[in-house]
Design an enzyme around this catalytic site. Structure first.
Site, PDB file in Angstrom:
ATOM      1  N   GLY A 268      46.273  36.281 -21.253  1.00  0.00           N
ATOM      2  CA  GLY A 268      44.874  35.942 -20.948  1.00  0.00           C
ATOM      3  C   GLY A 268      43.901  36.971 -21.491  1.00  0.00           C
ATOM      4  O   GLY A 268      43.023  37.454 -20.783  1.00  0.00           O
ATOM      5  N   ALA A 269      44.047  37.277 -22.784  1.00  0.00           N
ATOM      6  CA  ALA A 269      43.252  38.374 -23.371  1.00  0.00           C
ATOM      7  C   ALA A 269      42.139  37.872 -24.282  1.00  0.00           C
ATOM      8  O   ALA A 269      41.601  38.634 -25.075  1.00  0.00           O
ATOM      9  CB  ALA A 269      44.168  39.337 -24.116  1.00  0.00           C
ATOM     10  N   SER A 270      41.763  36.590 -24.173  1.00  0.00           N
ATOM     11  CA  SER A 270      40.702  36.069 -25.046  1.00  0.00           C
ATOM     12  C   SER A 270      39.309  36.430 -24.551  1.00  0.00           C
ATOM     13  O   SER A 270      38.326  36.207 -25.250  1.00  0.00           O
ATOM     14  CB  SER A 270      40.824  34.543 -25.148  1.00  0.00           C
ATOM     15  OG  SER A 270      40.820  33.988 -23.850  1.00  0.00           O
ATOM     16  N   ARG A 271      39.223  36.961 -23.329  1.00  0.00           N
ATOM     17  CA  ARG A 271      37.916  37.347 -22.783  1.00  0.00           C
ATOM     18  C   ARG A 271      38.113  38.200 -21.539  1.00  0.00           C
ATOM     19  O   ARG A 271      39.256  38.485 -21.145  1.00  0.00           O
ATOM     20  CB  ARG A 271      37.059  36.116 -22.457  1.00  0.00           C
ATOM     21  CG  ARG A 271      37.782  35.061 -21.654  1.00  0.00           C
ATOM     22  CD  ARG A 271      37.063  33.702 -21.756  1.00  0.00           C
ATOM     23  NE  ARG A 271      37.925  32.602 -21.374  1.00  0.00           N
ATOM     24  CZ  ARG A 271      37.926  32.013 -20.187  1.00  0.00           C
ATOM     25  NH1 ARG A 271      37.101  32.424 -19.249  1.00  0.00           N
ATOM     26  NH2 ARG A 271      38.740  31.011 -19.923  1.00  0.00           N
TER      27      ARG A 271
ATOM     28  N   ILE B 198      34.372  41.447 -10.186  1.00  0.00           N
ATOM     29  CA  ILE B 198      34.160  41.933 -11.551  1.00  0.00           C
ATOM     30  C   ILE B 198      33.320  40.902 -12.312  1.00  0.00           C
ATOM     31  O   ILE B 198      33.587  39.689 -12.210  1.00  0.00           O
ATOM     32  CB  ILE B 198      35.521  42.110 -12.286  1.00  0.00           C
ATOM     33  CG1 ILE B 198      36.534  42.924 -11.441  1.00  0.00           C
ATOM     34  CG2 ILE B 198      35.307  42.750 -13.662  1.00  0.00           C
ATOM     35  CD1 ILE B 198      36.155  44.346 -11.141  1.00  0.00           C
TER      36      ILE B 198
ATOM     37  N   TYR C  24      44.451  30.660  -4.435  1.00  0.00           N
ATOM     38  CA  TYR C  24      44.310  31.883  -5.254  1.00  0.00           C
ATOM     39  C   TYR C  24      44.854  33.103  -4.502  1.00  0.00           C
ATOM     40  O   TYR C  24      45.598  33.913  -5.053  1.00  0.00           O
ATOM     41  CB  TYR C  24      42.827  32.053  -5.584  1.00  0.00           C
ATOM     42  CG  TYR C  24      42.477  33.195  -6.501  1.00  0.00           C
ATOM     43  CD1 TYR C  24      42.671  33.092  -7.882  1.00  0.00           C
ATOM     44  CD2 TYR C  24      41.909  34.371  -6.009  1.00  0.00           C
ATOM     45  CE1 TYR C  24      42.317  34.128  -8.722  1.00  0.00           C
ATOM     46  CE2 TYR C  24      41.548  35.405  -6.841  1.00  0.00           C
ATOM     47  CZ  TYR C  24      41.760  35.281  -8.202  1.00  0.00           C
ATOM     48  OH  TYR C  24      41.404  36.316  -9.042  1.00  0.00           O
TER      49      TYR C  24
ATOM     50  N   LYS D 219      47.951  35.435  -5.619  1.00  0.00           N
ATOM     51  CA  LYS D 219      47.723  36.861  -5.883  1.00  0.00           C
ATOM     52  C   LYS D 219      48.524  37.745  -4.921  1.00  0.00           C
ATOM     53  O   LYS D 219      48.949  38.844  -5.288  1.00  0.00           O
ATOM     54  CB  LYS D 219      46.226  37.183  -5.803  1.00  0.00           C
ATOM     55  CG  LYS D 219      45.405  36.543  -6.933  1.00  0.00           C
ATOM     56  CD  LYS D 219      45.846  37.039  -8.295  1.00  0.00           C
ATOM     57  CE  LYS D 219      44.950  36.581  -9.431  1.00  0.00           C
ATOM     58  NZ  LYS D 219      45.408  37.045 -10.742  1.00  0.00           N
TER      59      LYS D 219
ATOM     60  N   ASP E 193      50.643  28.656 -23.013  1.00  0.00           N
ATOM     61  CA  ASP E 193      50.348  28.383 -21.605  1.00  0.00           C
ATOM     62  C   ASP E 193      51.427  29.092 -20.785  1.00  0.00           C
ATOM     63  O   ASP E 193      52.586  28.649 -20.757  1.00  0.00           O
ATOM     64  CB  ASP E 193      50.384  26.864 -21.371  1.00  0.00           C
ATOM     65  CG  ASP E 193      50.077  26.498 -19.923  1.00  0.00           C
ATOM     66  OD1 ASP E 193      50.111  27.391 -19.055  1.00  0.00           O
ATOM     67  OD2 ASP E 193      49.807  25.304 -19.689  1.00  0.00           O
ATOM     68  N   VAL E 194      51.041  30.185 -20.127  1.00  0.00           N
ATOM     69  CA  VAL E 194      52.055  31.010 -19.449  1.00  0.00           C
ATOM     70  C   VAL E 194      52.710  30.282 -18.274  1.00  0.00           C
ATOM     71  O   VAL E 194      53.753  30.723 -17.786  1.00  0.00           O
ATOM     72  CB  VAL E 194      51.466  32.364 -18.959  1.00  0.00           C
ATOM     73  CG1 VAL E 194      51.015  33.223 -20.132  1.00  0.00           C
ATOM     74  CG2 VAL E 194      50.345  32.169 -17.942  1.00  0.00           C
TER      75      VAL E 194
ATOM     76  N   ALA F 175      47.050  33.134  -2.100  1.00  0.00           N
ATOM     77  CA  ALA F 175      48.508  33.029  -1.977  1.00  0.00           C
ATOM     78  C   ALA F 175      49.184  33.466  -3.277  1.00  0.00           C
ATOM     79  O   ALA F 175      50.172  34.213  -3.266  1.00  0.00           O
ATOM     80  CB  ALA F 175      48.904  31.595  -1.637  1.00  0.00           C
TER      81      ALA F 175
HETATM   82  P1  NDP Z   1      38.422  34.853 -17.225  1.00  0.00           P
HETATM   83  O1  NDP Z   1      38.267  33.484 -16.632  1.00  0.00           O
HETATM   84  O2  NDP Z   1      37.253  35.499 -17.853  1.00  0.00           O
HETATM   85  O3  NDP Z   1      39.618  34.837 -18.302  1.00  0.00           O
HETATM   86  C1  NDP Z   1      40.839  34.236 -17.967  1.00  0.00           C
HETATM   87  C2  NDP Z   1      41.831  34.452 -19.088  1.00  0.00           C
HETATM   88  O4  NDP Z   1      43.088  33.859 -18.704  1.00  0.00           O
HETATM   89  C3  NDP Z   1      41.411  33.797 -20.387  1.00  0.00           C
HETATM   90  O5  NDP Z   1      41.832  34.620 -21.453  1.00  0.00           O
HETATM   91  C4  NDP Z   1      42.211  32.492 -20.390  1.00  0.00           C
HETATM   92  O6  NDP Z   1      42.495  32.001 -21.706  1.00  0.00           O
HETATM   93  C5  NDP Z   1      43.497  32.966 -19.751  1.00  0.00           C
HETATM   94  N1  NDP Z   1      44.304  31.868 -19.194  1.00  0.00           N
HETATM   95  C6  NDP Z   1      43.966  30.994 -18.221  1.00  0.00           C
HETATM   96  N2  NDP Z   1      44.988  30.153 -17.993  1.00  0.00           N
HETATM   97  C7  NDP Z   1      45.989  30.512 -18.839  1.00  0.00           C
HETATM   98  C8  NDP Z   1      47.291  30.027 -19.094  1.00  0.00           C
HETATM   99  N3  NDP Z   1      47.807  28.983 -18.417  1.00  0.00           N
HETATM  100  N4  NDP Z   1      48.040  30.626 -20.049  1.00  0.00           N
HETATM  101  C9  NDP Z   1      47.542  31.681 -20.742  1.00  0.00           C
HETATM  102  N5  NDP Z   1      46.324  32.199 -20.545  1.00  0.00           N
HETATM  103  C10 NDP Z   1      45.551  31.607 -19.606  1.00  0.00           C
HETATM  104  O7  NDP Z   1      39.039  35.736 -16.037  1.00  0.00           O
HETATM  105  P2  NDP Z   1      38.842  37.280 -15.653  1.00  0.00           P
HETATM  106  O8  NDP Z   1      38.863  38.109 -16.864  1.00  0.00           O
HETATM  107  O9  NDP Z   1      37.744  37.387 -14.684  1.00  0.00           O
HETATM  108  O10 NDP Z   1      40.196  37.512 -14.817  1.00  0.00           O
HETATM  109  C11 NDP Z   1      41.366  38.053 -15.387  1.00  0.00           C
HETATM  110  C12 NDP Z   1      42.385  38.243 -14.276  1.00  0.00           C
HETATM  111  O11 NDP Z   1      41.820  39.093 -13.272  1.00  0.00           O
HETATM  112  C13 NDP Z   1      42.761  36.948 -13.566  1.00  0.00           C
HETATM  113  O12 NDP Z   1      44.126  36.977 -13.201  1.00  0.00           O
HETATM  114  C14 NDP Z   1      41.901  36.978 -12.325  1.00  0.00           C
HETATM  115  O13 NDP Z   1      42.465  36.218 -11.289  1.00  0.00           O
HETATM  116  C15 NDP Z   1      41.898  38.460 -12.010  1.00  0.00           C
HETATM  117  N6  NDP Z   1      40.786  38.883 -11.191  1.00  0.00           N
HETATM  118  C16 NDP Z   1      39.478  38.696 -11.583  1.00  0.00           C
HETATM  119  C17 NDP Z   1      38.434  39.104 -10.774  1.00  0.00           C
HETATM  120  C18 NDP Z   1      36.995  38.937 -11.129  1.00  0.00           C
HETATM  121  O14 NDP Z   1      36.135  39.236 -10.288  1.00  0.00           O
HETATM  122  N7  NDP Z   1      36.657  38.507 -12.336  1.00  0.00           N
HETATM  123  C19 NDP Z   1      38.709  39.741  -9.474  1.00  0.00           C
HETATM  124  C20 NDP Z   1      40.098  39.892  -9.171  1.00  0.00           C
HETATM  125  C21 NDP Z   1      41.086  39.487 -10.002  1.00  0.00           C
HETATM  126  P3  NDP Z   1      41.464  30.962 -22.458  1.00  0.00           P
HETATM  127  O15 NDP Z   1      40.190  31.769 -22.640  1.00  0.00           O
HETATM  128  O16 NDP Z   1      42.133  30.660 -23.731  1.00  0.00           O
HETATM  129  O17 NDP Z   1      41.292  29.812 -21.530  1.00  0.00           O
END
Ligand code: NDP
Length: 251
Positions: free
Chosen positions: A12-15, A188, A155, A159, A63-64, A157
């Site tokens: 999930g490193a695209s953003r 965040i 979510y 996490k 898709d993980v 559960a």
């Molecule tokens: P974003 O929604 O900004 O980014 C989510 C990332 O996960 C994207 O790169 C997306 O890919 C990828 N993704 C989603 N589903 C899949 C999948 N099935 N397979 C592979 N990649 C997937 O989220 P955040 O950066 O905010 O969050 C990152 C992590 O941190 C998450 O696990 C979130 O639960 C956790 N988190 C975030 C918080 C916050 O406040 N933001 C707080 C606490 C935890 P694509 O762009 O291609 O869809």
């Protein structure tokens, strides 16, 4: 060409937080496998930022939540960049609803991506780590796992499951010199939180002792530390990165 940089796979490193982890790990000397689900342009931008930070990078769609696809992701990453030294289990989604209205699909999608996705990728990545007797696993949980949140039973559960999973893994893998830890971010500023209702955002902010939402970089610094040689004696731990949100501090 640089041949001896270690490799990190960030899911999930695209953003958001995943991209920040990729860039920070590149600054720390890693080459990066940039996993994404649908946002290829975002993943390629992360690749560009990693290269700018001095690393090699490849964007790998997967898709993980799919078991066989996760195996393929790990294989591709290792073929293209080399053995995985650090795995950051970051991919995650939300499908918020009060339990009374939460559909089975809302439950399954969140559990499949956020928890099973961590199992799927870790399952394949630890094999070569165990063979090489080295490795670091950092999984991204949430402050919500520690204190619950209305509308996020699925979510929370998933996490909380990541914490139990990672603590167990830490015990299983210690004999191979592999550490496994959890980072639990608070609120965040990313796409994930962007669309929350304004009153929910304000309520969150009021509860943060440090008085501001976190940035993806705040989380990435903690991930980079837990991935570093300096963190070699830390395993099975949960590190909140939340401005004090989970600490019970009362101002
Ligand atoms: P974003 O929604 O900004 O980014 C989510 C990332 O996960 C994207 O790169 C997306 O890919 C990828 N993704 C989603 N589903 C899949 C999948 N099935 N397979 C592979 N990649 C997937 O989220 P955040 O950066 O905010 O969050 C990152 C992590 O941190 C998450 O696990 C979130 O639960 C956790 N988190 C975030 C918080 C916050 O406040 N933001 C707080 C606490 C935890 P694509 O762009 O291609 O869809």
């Amino acid at each position: 060409m640089m041949l001896d940089r270690p490799v990190a796979l960030v899911t999930g490193a695209s953003r958001g937080i995943g991209r920040a982890c990729a860039v920070e790990l590149a600054r720390s000397g890693f080459d990066i496998a940039v996993n994404y689900l649908a946002d290829e342009a975002g993943a390629l931008e992360t690749v560009r930022l990693v290269e700018q930070a001095g690393g090699r990078a490849v964007a790998l769609q997967c898709d993980v939540s799919m078991y066989d696809a996760a195996k393929h992701l790990v294989q591709c990453s290792e073929e293209l960049l080399g053995p995985i030294e650090v795995l950051v289990g970051n991919a995650g989604i939300t499908r918020d609803a009060l339990l009374i209205r939460m559909s089975e699909d809302d439950w399954d999608q969140v559990l499949d991506t956020n928890l099973k996705g961590v199992y799927n990728v870790t399952k394949w990545a630890v094999r070569s780590m165990a063979r090489r007797r080295r490795g670091r696993i950092v999984n991204i949980s949430s402050v919500v796992a520690l204190r619950g949140n209305p509308g996020q039973a699925n979510y929370a559960a998933a996490k909380a499951g990541i914490i139990g999973f990672t603590k167990s893994l830490a015990k299983e893998m210690a004999r191979y010199g592999i550490t496994a830890n959890v980072v639990a971010p608070g609120y965040i500023s990313t796409d994930m939180t962007e669309n929350l209702p304004l009153d929910v955002k304000e309520a969150f902010k009021r509860q943060i002792p440090l008085g501001r939402p976190g940035t993806p970089a705040d989380v990435a610094y903690a991930v980079a530390f837990l991935s570093s040689p300096q963190a070699g004696y830390i395993t099975g731990q949960v590190l909140p990165v939340d401005g004090g949100l989970s600490s019970g501090l009362i101002l």
